[in-house]
Enzyme design. Structure first.
Site, mmCIF file in Angstrom:
data_model
loop_
_atom_site.group_PDB
_atom_site.id
_atom_site.type_symbol
_atom_site.label_atom_id
_atom_site.label_comp_id
_atom_site.label_asym_id
_atom_site.label_seq_id
_atom_site.Cartn_x
_atom_site.Cartn_y
_atom_site.Cartn_z
ATOM 1 N N ASP A 1 8.015 5.487 0.008
ATOM 2 C CA ASP A 1 8.642 6.605 0.709
ATOM 3 C C ASP A 1 8.169 6.760 2.147
ATOM 4 O O ASP A 1 8.559 7.695 2.840
ATOM 5 C CB ASP A 1 8.392 7.911 -0.048
ATOM 6 N N ASP B 1 -7.563 -17.945 2.463
ATOM 7 C CA ASP B 1 -7.487 -19.374 2.166
ATOM 8 C C ASP B 1 -7.465 -20.150 3.473
ATOM 9 O O ASP B 1 -7.510 -19.563 4.559
ATOM 10 C CB ASP B 1 -6.306 -19.714 1.239
ATOM 11 N N SER C 1 5.196 7.492 3.125
ATOM 12 C CA SER C 1 4.184 8.538 3.288
ATOM 13 C C SER C 1 2.932 8.015 3.982
ATOM 14 O O SER C 1 2.235 8.768 4.660
ATOM 15 C CB SER C 1 3.809 9.150 1.932
ATOM 16 N N THR D 1 -5.126 -21.974 4.818
ATOM 17 C CA THR D 1 -3.829 -22.115 5.496
ATOM 18 C C THR D 1 -3.171 -20.747 5.637
ATOM 19 O O THR D 1 -2.130 -20.479 5.027
ATOM 20 C CB THR D 1 -2.904 -23.067 4.707
ATOM 21 N N HIS E 1 -1.550 -12.846 -0.746
ATOM 22 C CA HIS E 1 -2.886 -13.155 -0.224
ATOM 23 C C HIS E 1 -2.952 -14.530 0.430
ATOM 24 O O HIS E 1 -3.928 -14.848 1.113
ATOM 25 C CB HIS E 1 -3.915 -13.050 -1.341
ATOM 26 N N HIS F 1 0.817 -1.208 0.000
ATOM 27 C CA HIS F 1 0.000 0.000 0.000
ATOM 28 C C HIS F 1 0.860 1.271 0.000
ATOM 29 O O HIS F 1 0.433 2.304 -0.536
ATOM 30 C CB HIS F 1 -0.957 -0.008 1.198
ATOM 31 N N ASP G 1 1.807 -20.996 0.642
ATOM 32 C CA ASP G 1 1.587 -22.162 -0.194
ATOM 33 C C ASP G 1 0.627 -21.798 -1.323
ATOM 34 O O ASP G 1 0.251 -20.625 -1.472
ATOM 35 C CB ASP G 1 1.059 -23.337 0.630
#
Length: 298
Positions: free
Chosen positions: A93, A219, A95, A221, A201, A72, A226
């Site tokens: 940076d 998910d 921010s 796990t 993710h 992000h 994985d």
């Protein structure tokens, strides 16, 4: 983006390595040796992080959110916007931490205020820049997870920044075309690299889309790097895990698991589906692909 000057540190390595330097090797206060004295502070940061933020090296919520924070902060840069004469963000940076009062109000950054405020005291304590700290903490957090990557870390970012404009972080309500256009603008990334970015993710969860099931993983796990995220996203969705289907959400295949609408679409789009399926058959490649992509957008 930033200039990869000064030094590089391999996360959790026994010694830090530097870019070529005329300096003689230094011995840090903890006994580690490094090619650049400036690296020594990061051994202290590492110990502090693992003990006091990551609960002795746990792959928990703080580790997951620290990895999310890298993206992000880094993706908030737009050369196309800058070309119009409008500030297009500074990328990696810091921010998002320096101007948290602004950037955490953006819908795409919902929920990041907690990890930002948890990390901030560490950066201030060790007198390192916010941009460097975000990258380092995310790399360390990822390495705590089973099978996690060793993401290269480079320091040398300034603490000078200004708030990135809204609209630069892709959201789960966005179309695949919109997301591909955004990452192309940010760093010249292509469809294959979008899939690599989404490897993160596998240890991620949602908090703001449906607050009634905050922490629902993507998910089955969530502490392992994985291929389950890629397998399970291709399964037919039959379950509403929370109080209804919200914008940015798709039906889940497994009770208690949350599915992002954007993941659902990217897994099936002709521009990205082949790479999505390839990662299922080559799970050991996951960590290398994620580390490579993080290197380029950091």
């Amino acid at each position: 983006m930033f200039s990869k000057s000064l030094f590089t540190l391999a996360v959790l390595a026994t010694a830090a390595t530097a870019l070529p330097s005329a300096n003689r090797r230094a011995t840090c206060s903890g006994g580690q040796t490094t090619a650049n004295e400036a690296c020594c502070v990061w051994f202290d940061v590492l110990d502090d992080l693992q003990t006091n933020l990551f609960h002795n090296g746990d792959c928990g919520e703080e580790a997951h959110e620290s990895l999310r924070l890298i993206f992000h902060d880094a993706i908030a840069i737009s050369p196309a916007l800058t070309a119009t004469g409008v500030f297009g963000g500074g990328g990696s940076d810091g921010s998002i931490m320096a101007h948290a009062d602004v950037e955490t109000t953006y819908q795409a950054n919902a929920g990041l205020d907690e990890i930002i405020e948890a990390q901030r005291p560490f950066a201030l304590k060790h007198n390192v820049s916010f941009g460097d700290f975000i990258q380092f903490a995310g790399a360390v957090g990822a390495s705590n997870c089973n099978g996690g990557p060793q993401i290269p870390f480079f320091a040398g970012r300034s603490n000078d920044s200004q708030a990135a404009p809204d609209g630069l972080v892709p959201q789960p309500i966005d179309s695949v075309t919109s997301i591909l256009d955004r990452i192309s603008d940010a760093g010249g990334f292509v469809s294959v690299e979008l899939v690599w970015l989404l490897i993160s993710h596998t240890v991620a969860s949602q908090h703001a889309i449906d607050p009634t099931i905050a922490g629902a993983p993507f998910d089955s796990t969530p502490n392992n790097f994985d291929a389950q995220i890629f397998v399970e996203t291709l399964l037919n969705g039959t379950v509403t895990p929370g109080d209804g289907i919200h914008p940015g959400e798709a039906l889940s295949p497994i009770p208690g698991e949350f599915r992002l609408e954007s993941d659902f679409l990217i897994a099936r789009d002709s521009r990205t589906s082949c790479e999505w399926q390839r990662l299922i058959s080559t799970p050991l490649q996951l960590v290398f692909d994620l580390a490579e992509t993080h290197y380029f957008y950091s």
